[in-house]
Design an enzyme around this catalytic site. Structure first.
Site, PDB file in Angstrom:
ATOM      1  CD  GLU A   9      -1.739  -2.412   1.317  1.00  0.00           C
ATOM      2  OE1 GLU A   9      -2.535  -3.294   0.952  1.00  0.00           O
ATOM      3  OE2 GLU A   9      -0.646  -2.651   1.882  1.00  0.00           O
ATOM      4  CG  HIS A  54     -11.597  -8.236   4.759  1.00  0.00           C
ATOM      5  ND1 HIS A  54     -10.959  -8.981   5.710  1.00  0.00           N
ATOM      6  CD2 HIS A  54     -10.844  -8.336   3.629  1.00  0.00           C
ATOM      7  CE1 HIS A  54      -9.865  -9.523   5.190  1.00  0.00           C
ATOM      8  NE2 HIS A  54      -9.770  -9.139   3.930  1.00  0.00           N
TER       9      HIS A  54
END
Length: 721
Positions: free
Chosen positions: A458, A525
């Site tokens: 990321e 998530h």
């Protein structure tokens, strides 16, 4: 001052540095068990660990390098070494006089910065750190502005908004550092990728210290450069210490360059106090980088002063200081000039120093008398966001029914068809199409150069986006799930958000983040982290609730010249549909909408909250209670005027959000309404949020966690007050 360009001057050195790069197949072609280190060290990488106290050089302090080295070139190189040293010596005096606030000394390390800048070309990017003054002076930056920068003056490169070497000079191809070490290394990847995609023929060269090689962004940057075969050079200035932590307490390998082998890239270990070794290595690395092999160079050197002056050097053994003092790069250069009769005596060396002093001292005196910055709030606020100017477009003549996910896909596809400067990076976004299939089929339409799978990095991808944006690209970065955005927090907050305020041009970077619960995905998530970023100026935060907004606001985000975080609710992807135009309509970000008119109370919300509010308002309508729904649509900038109008109309406010209660987006809005609308209220401002706990996995547990489970009860309390 012009750099000594080895390629143009045809310089040749008979030097041990020729052994740095082994003539052999690329690393990828060598069987795994037989890959040697591509470095000065002979023998295999897998060898007993031995602590290193300095570069492996002979007592003969300077390798001869005079075969085709002209007197002019030699004196220019010496001048370039002297200038940063003389400036530093003067700055240390100013520090003792309390005329500057801090200084990070590079005394003893000048050969690295000057050598790198001399070996590279003017079109190559430099990404320096604290101790690389020689990069700036060799590139010929404006010394007056440089001194003003260090003094915090109005004429400094950041106008007092940032300190010391925390700045860049686009026209000099210099991209400045931030305090978070290794954070600019992925930026070099982005600059290098831009060169590769456009065939520009330049390289990016990024610096770090030995301490920064333990940071995650160091490893992400190296891995990405190797996988994408980018024209980039990474320089480790191994000066023996972090702040006070010696290298033997920082890493267990014998040499940091050994890590190059693990990433499948070229590597070299050089004597960082020998400018000829540095130049030769960098010139070779540049050639390899342009051929698709990035290189890691470890320059062995020593920090003769403290990390910064206040920290001192009490933790360094005296004998180590004495040993390295004998290897001072200026002393070595002077002895080389004398031994090879390039200068006839010390008088000529003194003349160079006097000339250097005459070059910078007047500019320093001028900077000392320069104006201090004056705070102009409007001017500072205007630096946070650049104006967004959207071209006029004809109204679409046709429309189609689309799902939420289809609308996002359409806007992305339309932008990519219109402008080749758009590209997208993310995990599994190419052939696989992303986990939510937003980019399915894009690699066939737009090619792998623009639809780029990344490793699981990321921070690396976000830093790369900064470099691409600096070169005029419009990068889109997909977070596979918004939860993982925490791994890129440093890049978003400290590079992307602050960059334009500090010195950068506007950064057209769009970050896609699928967020939200309600799909039974568990605590890693299902998060809604949009509120984390509200307190950091420089970021626009968009959270659409309708198919139309998903299409048009995303298209607007893509074309906005500022960084935009675009949060897409996973549950909405395929659960809602709408009739929307077949062509996107851009609009200014930061405008709320009243989704439903009402008079009895206002529910102010965004994203999934709009759907919860509508369902609840429908039930209350059956009881002749009119609930107004305000959809914020963007959390930054926040449209407070639309909110205030609704408060004035209904006099009761319920703030609805999916994130947990404490420090969620609505905490800030509650404070603003209380401050600015207190006299309009007939009841306390009430919040309805998800619970202060991680998002549970089981659907029954998740249902009770979410704010929707308490919405009607909270609204009833508000209406009864």
């Amino acid at each position: 001052m012009n750099s000594v360009n080895m390629a143009e001057d045809g310089l040749v050195w008979q030097s041990e540095v020729q052994r740095l790069f082994v003539d052999q197949p690329t690393v990828r072609e060598i069987p795994y068990l037989f890959r040697p280190c591509i470095s000065l060290i002979t023998g295999p990488c897998l060898r007993p660990v031995k602590k290193d106290n300095g570069p492996s050089i002979s007592n003969n302090f300077m390798i001869q390098a005079h075969k085709t080295f002209s007197r002019r070139q030699a004196l220019e190189l010496y001048n370039n070494l002297v200038l940063p040293r003389r400036i530093e010596e003067r700055m240390l005096k100013l520090l003792r006089q309390n005329r500057i606030s801090k200084w990070f000394s590079g005394i003893g390390q000048e050969a690295i910065a000057v050598g790198v800048a001399s070996a590279l070309r003017e079109e190559d990017y430099l990404l320096p750190m604290h101790r690389n003054l020689g990069l700036f002076t060799t590139r010929g930056v404006d010394l007056y502005r440089l001194f003003c920068q260090w003094l915090g003056k109005a004429d400094g490169y950041t106008g007092g908004r940032d300190r010391s070497f925390h700045f860049g000079i686009p026209e000099k191809r210099i991209v400045g550092m931030i305090s978070h070490l290794a954070a600019t290394m992925p930026v070099a990847d982005g600059l290098a990728l831009a060169s590769k995609l456009r065939g520009s023929g330049y390289v990016a060269c990024s610096f770090c210290g030995d301490g920064a090689t333990s940071e995650g962004e160091f490893h992400e940057a190296l891995n990405l450069a190797a996988v994408w075969e980018l024209p980039v050079i990474f320089i480790i200035e191994n000066n023996g210490y972090g702040l006070s932590t010696p290298t033997e307490e920082q890493y267990a390998c014998e040499d940091l360059v050994d890590r190059a082998w693990g990433y499948g890239m070229g590597g070299a270990k050089v004597d960082g106090n020998n400018i000829f070794d540095v130049m030769k290595a960098v010139a070779k690395a540049r050639k390899l980088a342009l051929g698709g092999q990035p290189t890691l160079i470890e320059a062995k050197t020593f920090r003769m002063r403290g990390h910064e002056e206040a920290s001192g050097t009490f933790y360094v053994p005296d004998e180590k200081v004495e040993e390295w003092a004998k290897k001072d790069p200026l002393d070595r250069m002077e002895r080389w000039l004398l031994d090879n009769e390039i200068v006839s005596g010390n008088d000529e060396l003194d003349a160079v120093r006097e000339k250097v002093d005459a070059t910078f001292l007047p500019e320093l005196e001028r900077a000392l008398k320069a104006d201090d910055p004056v705070f102009d709030r409007r001017e500072h606020e205007q630096r946070i966001f650049a104006p967004a100017d959207f071209p006029e477009r004809p109204s679409p003549s046709t429309s189609s029914e689309r799902r939420f996910v289809d609308a996002i896909r359409l806007s992305l596809q339309q932008a990519f068809e219109e402008d080749e400067d758009f590209l997208i990076m993310g995990q599994d976004i190419a052939e696989y199409g992303g986990v939510f299939k937003v980019t399915e089929g894009f690699v066939e339409q737009f090619g792998r150069d623009r639809i780029r799978n990344t490793p699981i990095i990321e921070a690396g991808a976000l830093g790369c986006a900064v470099g691409l944006a600096l070169e005029g690209f419009k990068p889109v970065v997909e977070m596979q799930f918004a939860d993982f955005i925490s791994c890129g927090f440093n890049q978003i907050i400290n590079n992307i958000a602050k960059g334009p305020y500090r010195w950068m041009p506007p950064l057209n970077i769009t970050i896609r983040a699928p967020h939200g619960a309600g799909v039974g995905a568990g605590p890693y998530h299902s998060q809604s982290p949009e509120g984390w970023f509200m307190q950091h100026p420089g970021l626009k935060i968009v959270v659409p609730s309708t198919v139309e907004d998903a299409q048009n606001l995303f298209y607007s985000a893509l074309h906005d010249p500022n960084p935009v975080l675009f949060f897409e609710h996973k549950k909405l992807y395929r659960s809602i549909r709408g009739e929307v135009p077949d062509h996107c309509i851009p609009e200014q970000l930061g405008q709320a909408k009243v989704r439903r008119e009402g008079t009895d109370a206002s529910i102010i919300t965004y994203g999934m909250g709009v759907h919860w509010a509508r369902d609840t308002a429908d039930r209350y309508a059956e009881q002749n209670t009119a609930i107004e729904i305000v959809d914020l649509r963007t959390l930054a900038p926040l449209d407070l005027e639309t909110v205030k109008k609704s408060v004035a109309k209904t006099n009761r406010v319920l703030l609805l959000q999916e994130p947990s209660t404490t420090l969620g987006p609505m905490s800030e809005l509650a404070s603003l309404i209380t401050e600015q609308c207190f006299e309009l209220l007939d009841a306390p401002v009430m919040r309805c949020s998800s619970l202060d706990m991680p998002v549970p996995f089981h659907p029954d547990l998740e249902k009770e966690y979410l704010a929707d489970a308490r919405l009607e009860e909270t609204l009833e309390n508000l209406l009864r007050y």
